[in-house]
Write a protein that holds these residues in place. Structure first.
Motif, PDB file in Angstrom:
ATOM      1  N   UNK A 114       0.830  -1.208   0.000  1.00  0.00           N
ATOM      2  CA  UNK A 114       0.000   0.000   0.000  1.00  0.00           C
ATOM      3  C   UNK A 114       0.862   1.255   0.000  1.00  0.00           C
ATOM      4  N   UNK A 115       2.105   1.117   0.454  1.00  0.00           N
ATOM      5  CA  UNK A 115       2.985   2.284   0.540  1.00  0.00           C
ATOM      6  C   UNK A 115       3.496   2.766  -0.809  1.00  0.00           C
ATOM      7  N   UNK A 119      -1.421   7.953   0.720  1.00  0.00           N
ATOM      8  CA  UNK A 119      -2.371   7.717   1.809  1.00  0.00           C
ATOM      9  C   UNK A 119      -3.349   8.873   1.891  1.00  0.00           C
ATOM     10  N   UNK A 120      -4.376   8.680   2.696  1.00  0.00           N
ATOM     11  CA  UNK A 120      -5.348   9.738   2.920  1.00  0.00           C
ATOM     12  C   UNK A 120      -5.746   9.792   4.377  1.00  0.00           C
ATOM     13  N   UNK A 121      -6.852  10.476   4.648  1.00  0.00           N
ATOM     14  CA  UNK A 121      -7.358  10.626   6.010  1.00  0.00           C
ATOM     15  C   UNK A 121      -8.460   9.607   6.257  1.00  0.00           C
ATOM     16  N   UNK A 122      -8.984   9.573   7.477  1.00  0.00           N
ATOM     17  CA  UNK A 122     -10.090   8.659   7.771  1.00  0.00           C
ATOM     18  C   UNK A 122     -11.323   9.042   6.971  1.00  0.00           C
ATOM     19  N   UNK A 130      -4.454   7.463  -5.874  1.00  0.00           N
ATOM     20  CA  UNK A 130      -3.843   8.549  -5.103  1.00  0.00           C
ATOM     21  C   UNK A 130      -2.330   8.548  -5.320  1.00  0.00           C
ATOM     22  N   UNK A 131      -1.762   9.642  -5.790  1.00  0.00           N
ATOM     23  CA  UNK A 131      -0.317   9.672  -6.071  1.00  0.00           C
ATOM     24  C   UNK A 131       0.509   9.509  -4.789  1.00  0.00           C
ATOM     25  N   UNK A 132       1.627   8.828  -4.930  1.00  0.00           N
ATOM     26  CA  UNK A 132       2.560   8.674  -3.819  1.00  0.00           C
ATOM     27  C   UNK A 132       3.030  10.037  -3.344  1.00  0.00           C
ATOM     28  N   UNK A 289      -0.916   9.724   9.616  1.00  0.00           N
ATOM     29  CA  UNK A 289      -1.987   8.716   9.621  1.00  0.00           C
ATOM     30  C   UNK A 289      -2.231   8.284   8.176  1.00  0.00           C
ATOM     31  N   UNK A 290      -1.527   7.216   7.798  1.00  0.00           N
ATOM     32  CA  UNK A 290      -1.621   6.747   6.414  1.00  0.00           C
ATOM     33  C   UNK A 290      -2.759   5.739   6.285  1.00  0.00           C
ATOM     34  N   UNK A 291      -3.912   6.277   5.882  1.00  0.00           N
ATOM     35  CA  UNK A 291      -5.154   5.506   5.827  1.00  0.00           C
ATOM     36  C   UNK A 291      -5.542   5.208   4.377  1.00  0.00           C
TER      37      UNK A 291
END
Length: 325
Positions: A114-115, A119-122, A130-132, A289-291
């Protein structure tokens, strides 16, 4: 179907092998040490000792299989340079896909991370599109997995390539242990020190089912996030403490500046070629917070993900049974 599953000693590969054997498939597990394999013998399981960085060993493993599930990877957070990650995660993956093409296999499932995506928020979690972004752009491991992903897709006109990207996996059969270290870190502790960030936690058995679904339904050149529950580190450790009946722990948040100081000290040591898991990139990762969301996998692969509580409980039980707790 006969499947080659690489990295057979790892948490995900072990659970994936177990799942496919239960479905009645033949499985060949490629690993570097048979002695460390934690599952019992099975009539439809063959263990092959070898290294994905050696083309001859890879061809020997691939030649009589129908599909490859490539899980093996170098994940150590303490290596000071990119070359080690490249050799295993990029060049090793290319060895496998070339062998799969040579022997005319039907499908290649690549287990990425996933990395490799943003990432996004909750409220607005990261997805496959989603771009790295930083701090994962600084992670040598994430860089190598993304480069391997891109390299494999360049062969997608010769063999069907499907990528699955699990988040942070927990569950039983974590023989090393690997990601289960986070459980060992907090389970017996009166004082639990936690960083300010958070991450997505997925039951490793859900990830195994996601791989099976990708083998059946995954489309060529597509990427599928295998994501479970988004939790802050504090929320995760609170769940862990609840699994200890009658136990109490004091939760202490580690300030971001302190983590960053440790990270920059680690950067200095790495310049001296010292192995350390401390680096500015790794410490920054602990502060965000990598959600993520598994919506695409749920809709296109018809795979579903459970809250992480059962995985924590079953991991604890497995560690206790095997003398690690």
């Amino acid at each position: 179907m006969k499947l080659l599953i690489t990295g057979a000693n790892g948490l995900l590969a072990t659970n994936t092998i177990k799942y496919f054997l239960e479905l009645g498939h033949e499985v060949k597990g490629l690993l570097r040490s048979k002695e460390k394999f934690v599952l019992p013998p099975h009539p439809k399981l063959e263990l092959v000792q070898g290294d994905i960085t050696e083309p001859s060993a890879v061809e020997n493993a691939v030649k009589d299989c129908d599909a490859v599930i490539h899980i093996a990877a170098l994940t150590s957070p303490d290596l000071p340079n990119y070359d080690s990650y490249y050799k295993v995660n990029v060049a090793g993956s290319e060895n496998l896909v070339k062998a799969a093409i040579k022997f005319k296999l039907k499908k290649f499932i690549y287990v990425s991370s996933a990395n490799t995506m943003g990432f996004g928020s909750s409220e607005n979690p990261g997805t496959e599109t989603t771009p790295l972004k930083p701090p994962f752009t600084e992670s040598l491991y994430a860089k190598s997995k993304l480069e391997a992903q891109q390299k494999l897709f360049s062969y997608a006109d010769k063999i069907a390539i499907v990528t699955v990207n699990p988040t942070f996996m927990l569950g039983p059969y974590d023989g090393k242990p690997s990601s289960g270290e986070i459980i060992l870190m907090g389970y017996r502790k009166k004082f639990i020190f936690y960083p300010p960030g958070g991450k997505n936690f997925v039951d490793v058995r859900d990830a195994a089912r996601g791989i099976s679904a990708a083998l059946k339904k995954g489309k060529n050149r597509e990427i599928y996030l295998l994501a479970g529950q988004n939790l802050s580190y504090k929320e995760f450790f609170q769940k862990l403490v609840k699994k200890r009946t009658g136990a109490k722990s004091v939760m202490i948040k580690v300030p971001k500046p302190l983590l960053l100081i440790a990270g920059y000290a680690g950067d200095f040591l790495r310049k001296l070629n010292v192995k350390t898991s401390a680096s500015s990139a790794n410490m920054k990762i602990l502060c965000v917070k990598n959600y993520y969301s598994a919506k695409k996998a749920e809709e296109e692969l018809d795979v579903h993900f459970h809250p992480i509580g059962d995985a924590i409980e079953d991991a604890i039980a497995w560690f206790q049974k095997n003398g690690k707790l």
